[in-house]
Design a protein around this motif. Structure first.
Motif, PDB file in Angstrom:
ATOM      1  N   ALA A  45      40.326  -6.352  60.600  1.00  0.00           N
ATOM      2  CA  ALA A  45      39.124  -6.616  61.383  1.00  0.00           C
ATOM      3  C   ALA A  45      39.395  -6.268  62.836  1.00  0.00           C
ATOM      4  O   ALA A  45      40.419  -6.687  63.393  1.00  0.00           O
ATOM      5  N   PRO A  46      38.493  -5.508  63.483  1.00  0.00           N
ATOM      6  CA  PRO A  46      38.708  -5.155  64.892  1.00  0.00           C
ATOM      7  C   PRO A  46      38.512  -6.367  65.799  1.00  0.00           C
ATOM      8  O   PRO A  46      37.715  -7.266  65.506  1.00  0.00           O
ATOM      9  N   LEU A  47      39.248  -6.386  66.902  1.00  0.00           N
ATOM     10  CA  LEU A  47      39.139  -7.451  67.890  1.00  0.00           C
ATOM     11  C   LEU A  47      38.489  -6.924  69.158  1.00  0.00           C
ATOM     12  O   LEU A  47      38.481  -5.720  69.422  1.00  0.00           O
ATOM     13  N   GLY A  50      40.340  -4.556  71.507  1.00  0.00           N
ATOM     14  CA  GLY A  50      40.758  -3.262  70.974  1.00  0.00           C
ATOM     15  C   GLY A  50      41.859  -3.337  69.946  1.00  0.00           C
ATOM     16  O   GLY A  50      42.149  -2.339  69.282  1.00  0.00           O
ATOM     17  N   ASP A  51      42.503  -4.498  69.796  1.00  0.00           N
ATOM     18  CA  ASP A  51      43.521  -4.664  68.766  1.00  0.00           C
ATOM     19  C   ASP A  51      42.861  -4.836  67.399  1.00  0.00           C
ATOM     20  O   ASP A  51      41.637  -4.941  67.288  1.00  0.00           O
ATOM     21  N   VAL A  52      43.687  -4.907  66.374  1.00  0.00           N
ATOM     22  CA  VAL A  52      43.191  -5.070  65.011  1.00  0.00           C
ATOM     23  C   VAL A  52      43.887  -6.267  64.378  1.00  0.00           C
ATOM     24  O   VAL A  52      45.115  -6.381  64.443  1.00  0.00           O
ATOM     25  N   LEU A  53      43.103  -7.147  63.790  1.00  0.00           N
ATOM     26  CA  LEU A  53      43.626  -8.318  63.090  1.00  0.00           C
ATOM     27  C   LEU A  53      43.853  -7.951  61.631  1.00  0.00           C
ATOM     28  O   LEU A  53      42.946  -7.452  60.956  1.00  0.00           O
ATOM     29  N   ALA A 156      32.465 -20.205  58.084  1.00  0.00           N
ATOM     30  CA  ALA A 156      33.197 -18.936  58.083  1.00  0.00           C
ATOM     31  C   ALA A 156      33.140 -18.286  59.457  1.00  0.00           C
ATOM     32  O   ALA A 156      34.140 -17.710  59.926  1.00  0.00           O
ATOM     33  N   ALA A 157      31.994 -18.377  60.119  1.00  0.00           N
ATOM     34  CA  ALA A 157      31.867 -17.805  61.464  1.00  0.00           C
ATOM     35  C   ALA A 157      32.786 -18.521  62.448  1.00  0.00           C
ATOM     36  O   ALA A 157      33.424 -17.893  63.303  1.00  0.00           O
ATOM     37  N   ALA A 158      32.880 -19.848  62.325  1.00  0.00           N
ATOM     38  CA  ALA A 158      33.758 -20.607  63.220  1.00  0.00           C
ATOM     39  C   ALA A 158      35.220 -20.270  62.965  1.00  0.00           C
ATOM     40  O   ALA A 158      36.015 -20.129  63.919  1.00  0.00           O
ATOM     41  N   LEU A 159      35.593 -20.137  61.701  1.00  0.00           N
ATOM     42  CA  LEU A 159      36.969 -19.764  61.369  1.00  0.00           C
ATOM     43  C   LEU A 159      37.281 -18.360  61.893  1.00  0.00           C
ATOM     44  O   LEU A 159      38.359 -18.130  62.454  1.00  0.00           O
ATOM     45  N   LYS A 160      36.360 -17.440  61.716  1.00  0.00           N
ATOM     46  CA  LYS A 160      36.564 -16.073  62.197  1.00  0.00           C
ATOM     47  C   LYS A 160      36.773 -16.064  63.706  1.00  0.00           C
ATOM     48  O   LYS A 160      37.687 -15.391  64.216  1.00  0.00           O
ATOM     49  N   ALA A 161      35.952 -16.835  64.432  1.00  0.00           N
ATOM     50  CA  ALA A 161      36.093 -16.890  65.889  1.00  0.00           C
ATOM     51  C   ALA A 161      37.450 -17.473  66.281  1.00  0.00           C
ATOM     52  O   ALA A 161      38.092 -17.005  67.236  1.00  0.00           O
ATOM     53  N   ALA A 167      44.491 -14.507  67.697  1.00  0.00           N
ATOM     54  CA  ALA A 167      45.106 -13.176  67.692  1.00  0.00           C
ATOM     55  C   ALA A 167      45.183 -12.595  69.096  1.00  0.00           C
ATOM     56  O   ALA A 167      46.205 -11.998  69.478  1.00  0.00           O
ATOM     57  N   GLN A 168      44.121 -12.759  69.874  1.00  0.00           N
ATOM     58  CA  GLN A 168      44.100 -12.164  71.214  1.00  0.00           C
ATOM     59  C   GLN A 168      45.004 -12.927  72.180  1.00  0.00           C
ATOM     60  O   GLN A 168      45.446 -12.377  73.196  1.00  0.00           O
TER      61      GLN A 168
END
Length: 464
Positions: A45-47, A50-53, A156-161, A167-168
């Protein structure tokens, strides 16, 4: 950052990864027919920066724990998945233990299938999770209630955030180590040839670098990287902490297997005898005694070994000690590498720890000098300084030994205070790093030996 899922079979790990990334990681026909994961799956998944998770989705079946362990060896963040209707199950416990033994320190919990449990049931499962996480890296970690099969689910949206934020904020791993990648998949791509995928444990690799000095290990076959995908994107480089796909030139895929390494030629000296620090879980079904058989998972590899306790006659459940693992075939490891062990039947994870000496002797392995050496290696890994091991190395350590111990090119090795480099007599020979006190003692012994020779034979020119 690389996120690894963990949890019992049919608790919704793959569905959750699809909700977080839009990617279905079940790629095999059998996986889709049976509705369970059999092999490792990968998604990205893009961050915003610009990084990728990256995500590694692991199978949850008890018979596939060896596959789970291969995927978990390179992750940065553990995502424990627990279904609200089932609650904590056997592989929930085993997978969490594996992550902890492999040194994972960051994570979160996803409470999935919340549409199948009322509020009281969800509260009860949250209490189970809190009890399970107590004393582990997940103690106090956030728990996200998720219905991953529902479009637009708020959990799921909260977990993704949360994952994107973690990651960042995660610092980049250093690139100055010797490159090594643990191979967990190999295949042929039409028009390109052999491709291996895995997690880069250290260093940096560049596409087309003819001077990289990379080997397929433990076979020792020289390889060249002609193309790289890092975090699912074409790249000129692959660096520590990334999921990488390396397009290799001049080697057939049948020559490579899961568990092999693509590594700088200075990394490994394959060995059948590896000294390790071992901690047995409180749930271990038997003590480790002399010649206890164990299944050892290290990097992406699985091996059979026999254990020889070094610091005690045996190690019981919940105890720790030093052990020599004697393998049936040479294996590759470096000091500090994490591993797990399963029982003789490979039905239960019983413990794990870290590698101390990957090139241990098979004789005098319990001598006082050896135990002092292992203590020095442990101190080095804890403190980062070479001084403890140099104190035990009366003859010093040459370039090759230093590189294998530290995982660094010799030009990056920092000599501790009181140590000096002894240059070789020829350009081809390695230098030696030795404590000044040891060097002075060696010189004094030589001078004393020469004096004795001249005293006994004053008319002779001296020893040659």
């Amino acid at each position: 950052m690389i996120v690894g899922t963990a949890g019992h079979i049919d608790h919704g790990k793959t569905t959750l990864v699809r909700a977080l990334t839009g990617v279905d990681t079940d790629r095999l026909k059998e996986e889709k027919a049976r509705g369970i994961s059999i092999e490792l799956g990968y998604a990205y998944a893009p961050l915003a920066n610009g990084d990728v998770l990256g995500f590694i989705d692991v199978p949850g079946h008890e018979k596939l724990v060896h596959t789970m362990a291969a995927g978990a060896s390179g992750i940065d963040f553990g995502l424990l998945v627990v279904a609200a209707d089932d609650g904590v199950m056997p592989q929930t416990r085993e997978h969490l233990a594996i992550l902890a033994l492999l040194g994972v320190t960051r994570g979160a919990v996803a409470l999935t299938k919340t549409d199948r449990a009322d509020d009281a049931r969800q509260a009860a499962v949250r209490a189970e999770i809190a009890a399970l996480a107590a004393g582990t890296f997940l103690q106090g970690a956030p728990v996200f209630g998720v219905c991953a099969s529902a479009a637009g689910d708020e959990g799921a949206a909260a977990l993704k955030a949360h994952l994107h934020e973690q990651a960042q904020a995660m610092p980049q791993r250093g690139r100055d180590g010797l490159f090594r990648l643990a191979v967990d998949r190999v295949f042929t791509l039409p028009g390109h040839g052999t491709v291996v995928t895995g997690t880069a444990h250290a260093g940096e690799v560049r596409a087309g670098d003819e001077a990289a000095g990379l080997l397929l290990m433990p076979a020792g076959t020289r390889v060249r990287v002609r193309g790289i995908h890092a975090q699912n994107q074409p790249s000129e480089t692959g660096v520590a902490g990334q999921r990488c796909a390396l397009n290799l030139a001049g080697i057939d895929k049948n020559a490579i297997a899961r568990g092999d390494w693509i590594a700088d030629e200075r990394c490994f000296l394959p060995s059948r005898h590896v000294d390790v620090a071992l901690t047995l879980l409180a749930s271990a079904d038997a003590p480790v005694r002399a010649w206890s058989p164990l299944h050892v998972h290290i990097g992406a590899a699985r091996h059979v070994a026999h254990a020889v306790p070094l610091s005690a006659e045996s190690i019981g459940a919940g105890q720790s000690g030093w052990v020599q693992l004697v393998f049936d075939e040479p294996v590759c490891a470096m000091p500090g590498d994490r591993y797990i062990v399963r029982n003789a039947q490979a039905t239960r994870t019983v413990g794990g720890g870290r590698v101390l000496d990957p090139n241990a002797p098979d004789r005098k392995r319990r001598s006082t000098a050896r135990l002092q050496w292992l203590r020095a290696l442990s101190d080095m890994l804890d403190g980062g300084s070479l001084r403890p091991v140099l104190e035990q190395a009366a003859l010093g350590l040459d370039d090759a030994a230093l590189q294998r111990l530290t995982g660094q090119p010799v030009r990056s090795v920092q000599a501790p205070e009181g140590a000096l480099w002894i240059e070789a007599r020829t350009e081809q020979a390695p230098r030696t790093l030795i404590l000044a006190a040891h060097w002075d003692a060696l010189r004094a012994r030589i001078e004393q030996a020469l004096a004795s020779v001249h005293q006994g034979a004053p008319d002779e020119p001296g020893p040659d």
